[in-house]
Design an enzyme around this catalytic site. Structure first.
Site, PDB file in Angstrom:
ATOM      1  N   ARG A  50       0.809  -1.228   0.000  1.00 36.99           N
ATOM      2  CA  ARG A  50       0.000   0.000   0.000  1.00 36.99           C
ATOM      3  C   ARG A  50       0.845   1.283   0.000  1.00 36.99           C
ATOM      4  O   ARG A  50       0.348   2.350  -0.278  1.00 36.99           O
ATOM      5  CB  ARG A  50      -0.965  -0.020   1.203  1.00 36.99           C
ATOM      6  CG  ARG A  50      -2.050  -1.075   1.056  1.00 36.99           C
ATOM      7  CD  ARG A  50      -2.770  -1.379   2.369  1.00 36.99           C
ATOM      8  NE  ARG A  50      -2.020  -2.305   3.218  1.00 36.99           N
ATOM      9  CZ  ARG A  50      -2.463  -2.797   4.373  1.00 36.99           C
ATOM     10  NH1 ARG A  50      -3.645  -2.412   4.828  1.00 36.99           N
ATOM     11  NH2 ARG A  50      -1.728  -3.636   5.083  1.00 36.99           N
ATOM     12  N   GLN A  55      12.437 -13.194   7.237  1.00 38.44           N
ATOM     13  CA  GLN A  55      11.269 -13.930   6.754  1.00 38.44           C
ATOM     14  C   GLN A  55      11.378 -13.914   5.229  1.00 38.44           C
ATOM     15  O   GLN A  55      11.166 -12.883   4.608  1.00 38.44           O
ATOM     16  CB  GLN A  55       9.969 -13.233   7.208  1.00 38.44           C
ATOM     17  CG  GLN A  55       8.725 -13.988   6.790  1.00 38.44           C
ATOM     18  CD  GLN A  55       7.448 -13.161   6.964  1.00 38.44           C
ATOM     19  OE1 GLN A  55       7.497 -11.935   7.020  1.00 38.44           O
ATOM     20  NE2 GLN A  55       6.317 -13.839   7.035  1.00 38.44           N
ATOM     21  N   ASN A  67      36.441  42.824   9.834  1.00 40.93           N
ATOM     22  CA  ASN A  67      35.259  43.393   9.171  1.00 40.93           C
ATOM     23  C   ASN A  67      35.384  43.133   7.677  1.00 40.93           C
ATOM     24  O   ASN A  67      36.376  43.505   7.055  1.00 40.93           O
ATOM     25  CB  ASN A  67      35.184  44.892   9.444  1.00 40.93           C
ATOM     26  CG  ASN A  67      33.842  45.434   8.982  1.00 40.93           C
ATOM     27  OD1 ASN A  67      32.875  45.431   9.730  1.00 40.93           O
ATOM     28  ND2 ASN A  67      33.774  45.860   7.733  1.00 40.93           N
TER      29      ASN A  67
HETATM   30  C1  UD1 Z   1      -2.539  -6.066  11.280  1.00 39.78           C
HETATM   31  C2  UD1 Z   1      -3.456  -7.036  12.045  1.00 39.78           C
HETATM   32  C3  UD1 Z   1      -4.776  -6.324  12.345  1.00 39.78           C
HETATM   33  C4  UD1 Z   1      -4.508  -5.067  13.128  1.00 39.78           C
HETATM   34  C5  UD1 Z   1      -3.521  -4.175  12.413  1.00 39.78           C
HETATM   35  C6  UD1 Z   1      -3.106  -3.009  13.304  1.00 39.78           C
HETATM   36  C7  UD1 Z   1      -2.944  -9.313  11.232  1.00 39.78           C
HETATM   37  C8  UD1 Z   1      -3.389 -10.401  10.346  1.00 39.78           C
HETATM   38  N1  UD1 Z   1      -3.714  -8.214  11.225  1.00 39.78           N
HETATM   39  O1  UD1 Z   1      -3.162  -5.757  10.045  1.00 39.78           O
HETATM   40  O2  UD1 Z   1      -5.626  -7.182  13.107  1.00 39.78           O
HETATM   41  O3  UD1 Z   1      -5.727  -4.361  13.360  1.00 39.78           O
HETATM   42  O4  UD1 Z   1      -2.326  -4.905  12.073  1.00 39.78           O
HETATM   43  O5  UD1 Z   1      -2.300  -2.098  12.621  1.00 39.78           O
HETATM   44  O6  UD1 Z   1      -1.986  -9.457  11.942  1.00 39.78           O
HETATM   45  N2  UD1 Z   1       4.497  -8.351   8.432  1.00 39.78           N
HETATM   46  C9  UD1 Z   1       5.562  -9.219   8.305  1.00 39.78           C
HETATM   47  N3  UD1 Z   1       5.451 -10.294   7.489  1.00 39.78           N
HETATM   48  C10 UD1 Z   1       4.325 -10.576   6.783  1.00 39.78           C
HETATM   49  C11 UD1 Z   1       3.225  -9.695   6.921  1.00 39.78           C
HETATM   50  C12 UD1 Z   1       3.338  -8.594   7.753  1.00 39.78           C
HETATM   51  O7  UD1 Z   1       6.605  -8.994   8.919  1.00 39.78           O
HETATM   52  O8  UD1 Z   1       4.311 -11.577   6.073  1.00 39.78           O
HETATM   53  C13 UD1 Z   1       4.628  -7.181   9.305  1.00 39.78           C
HETATM   54  C14 UD1 Z   1       4.460  -5.879   8.571  1.00 39.78           C
HETATM   55  O9  UD1 Z   1       5.729  -5.398   8.129  1.00 39.78           O
HETATM   56  C15 UD1 Z   1       3.843  -4.945   9.613  1.00 39.78           C
HETATM   57  C16 UD1 Z   1       3.100  -5.899  10.533  1.00 39.78           C
HETATM   58  O10 UD1 Z   1       3.601  -7.200  10.280  1.00 39.78           O
HETATM   59  O11 UD1 Z   1       4.815  -4.258  10.369  1.00 39.78           O
HETATM   60  C17 UD1 Z   1       1.596  -5.857  10.284  1.00 39.78           C
HETATM   61  O12 UD1 Z   1       1.359  -6.203   8.921  1.00 39.78           O
HETATM   62  P1  UD1 Z   1       0.326  -5.388   8.050  1.00 39.78           P
HETATM   63  O13 UD1 Z   1       0.286  -5.971   6.699  1.00 39.78           O
HETATM   64  O14 UD1 Z   1       0.574  -3.939   8.169  1.00 39.78           O
HETATM   65  O15 UD1 Z   1      -1.029  -5.786   8.785  1.00 39.78           O
HETATM   66  P2  UD1 Z   1      -2.383  -4.994   8.847  1.00 39.78           P
HETATM   67  O16 UD1 Z   1      -3.161  -5.250   7.605  1.00 39.78           O
HETATM   68  O17 UD1 Z   1      -2.141  -3.602   9.208  1.00 39.78           O
HETATM   69 CA    CA Z   2      -0.287  -2.298   9.501  1.00 38.45          CA
END
Ligand code: UD1
Ligand code: CA
Length: 458
Positions: free
Chosen positions: A15, A71, A373
């Site tokens: 995003r 990861q 100066n």
């Molecule tokens: C996540 C939560 C959601 C919560 C929200 C709060 C999950 C499934 N959902 O959604 O319930 O309300 O955060 O902000 O957990 N990341 C990894 N590896 C991955 C995927 C994500 O390290 O494979 C990390 C991302 O870099 C990020 C964090 O995990 O820092 C959260 O991931 P993101 O995709 O932002 O989750 P949200 O859709 O925001």
């Molecule tokens: Ca997030």
């Protein structure tokens, strides 16, 4: 028992539409990840960061004492946490996301201590927000947390729930890893959701606790650039509030942009439309005039910047006065009580105690002593088209207006340069150098000219 904090920061951040990892995007002077690291380290004994492949720059942004795990495939937040398993101890595991910089260490502390006193299997930090869209919702039964449903998997009724998952949790290690192994990617995104662990633990009879964040802003996650700007606006205001609490007058907080890396001493005044960024420090009783932009600079006490000063990597000592409209390019040093005035550009130069460059000058690659100066319009001609050369001006020298000082050049202590000179040779101490055409005066010339042009035939 030792507390481990795991920061999830491996997401692809689709995003953001950026080639740069999300957690490296700058926010008020620091990369996003720096905020999560600071909060985690304030609370935990050990900090583990889960990063994606090719994230060397993310490693470089953290200081020593942080463990990184990779990861390789982005299969979801649950899968991300699984990668950290070997790096965690037997004690409680706190999980936070790398994209929520407003989370405070006090709130995290409160979460951990609640978790410890209730001996819960898991404790979730939740928040009640006006616009829950995009967040996971907290499903409760008889007041107790039963599970979390992601926005995209929620029914219309569940979408109305305003208590959201902040993505901050504290887990009892043994039960966490057991439950995580049971998570299946049976959701809209086909990912391993960490949020499912809550439902799995609750079903198995584990006690799930929730701590509600006092300030819902702490829950704000940054998924796109609009959220980045929204969080920056809140953080900026917090930085200004901190400065005001510490005794700095901010005349117009709405138009003042000061990064988290800046310190300003008490009784200083910052006028509207000022930007102060990078690692910049001001002493006490300074004035920063409107329209000024100061980056990575160190300023002493009682420094007065009149409006529209632009400073980068400058050192300005106590009581110096700058501007209006002056430009200090990198590596300038302005001595105590010195004055750099209107429309003066300086680069890689030092001017000593009490020296003055009051108007319309360019001073580059120069070392200027004390009490000197430099008259209006003086230029150090430091560049011959191939290389840069230095100019040295001794203490108490006096450079007349509109002089061109052709470097390399040394002007001795107490020497004088006549106005309008082009100086190409060194000037000894105490000497007067004049390098300009001699003035010629022709008495009565105008009348002779008039006569010549008014012949008898007119
Ligand atoms: C996540 C939560 C959601 C919560 C929200 C709060 C999950 C499934 N959902 O959604 O319930 O309300 O955060 O902000 O957990 N990341 C990894 N590896 C991955 C995927 C994500 O390290 O494979 C990390 C991302 O870099 C990020 C964090 O995990 O820092 C959260 O991931 P993101 O995709 O932002 O989750 P949200 O859709 O925001
Ligand atoms: Ca997030």
């Amino acid at each position: 028992m030792e507390l481990t904090a795991v920061i999830l920061a491996a997401g692809e951040a689709k995003r953001m539409r950026s080639r740069q990892p999300k957690v490296l995007h700058p926010l008020c002077g620091r990369p996003l990840i720096a905020y999560a690291l600071r909060t985690a380290r304030a609370v935990a004994d050990r900090t583990v960061v889960v990063i994606g492949p090719n994230a060397a720059a993310v490693r470089a942004a953290a200081d020593a004492g942080v463990t990184f795990v990779e990861q390789r495939e982005r299969l979801g937040t649950g899968h991300a946490l699984e990668q950290a398993r070997a790096a965690c101890g037997d004690g409680p595991v706190v999980v936070l996301a790398g994209d929520m910089p407003l989370l405070s260490s006090e709130t995290l502390e409160r979460l951990v201590s609640h978790h410890r006193t209730t001996s819960a299997a898991a404790t979730v930090l939740t928040a009640v927000v006006d616009r829950p869209q995009g967040y996971g919702r907290i499903l409760r039964q008889g007041g107790r947390v039963k599970r979390i449903v992601e926005d995209r998997d929620a029914t219309d009724d569940q979408k109305k729930i305003t208590e959201i998952n902040t993505s901050v949790y504290c887990f009892e290690a043994r039960r966490l890893w057991k439950a995580l192994a049971e998570v299946r990617p049976d959701n809209e995104q086909g990912e391993y959701y960490l949020t499912d662990v809550i439902g799995i633990l609750a079903k198995a009879g584990g006690r799930i606790e929730a701590v509600v964040a006092g300030d819902p802003a702490e829950a704000l996650g940054i998924n796109d650039r609009k959220q980045l700007a929204a969080v920056a606006a809140i953080l900026r205001r917090r930085i200004l509030d901190r400065l005001m609490t510490d005794g700095v007058t901010i005349v117009d907080p709405a138009s003042t942009y000061i990064e988290d890396t800046v310190t300003i001493g008490p009784d200083s005044v910052v006028y509207p439309q000022v930007v102060i960024e990078g690692v910049t420090t001001f002493g006490a009783e300074c004035v920063v005039g409107s329209g000024s932009q100061i980056s990575a600079s160190r300023l002493g006490d009682r420094v007065h910047l009149r409006p529209y000063c632009v400073l980068t990597e400058a050192t300005v000592e106590d009581g110096a006065q700058l501007g209006p409209f002056c430009h200090l390019r990198p590596l300038c040093h302005v001595g105590p009580g010195a004055k750099v005035g209107n429309f003066v550009e300086m680069k890689k130069s030092r001017i000593g105690r009490g020296s003055k460059v009051p108007h319309l000058s360019y001073v580059g690659d120069a070392t200027v002593g004390e009490g000197v100066n430099i008259g209006a319009g003086t230029i150090t001609c430091n560049y011959d088209g191939v290389a840069k050369h230095e100019t040295r001006i001794g203490d108490h020298a006096f450079v007349g207006t509109n002089s061109s000082l052709v470097a390399p050049l040394t002007i001795g202590e107490g020497a004088y340069i006549g106005a309008g000179s082009t100086i190409t040779k060194d000037v000894p101490p105490g000497a007067l150098a004049v390098g300009r055409g001699h003035q010629v005066v022709k008495e009565g010339w105008a009348a002779r000219k008039a006569k010549k042009h008014t012949g008898p035939e007119d």
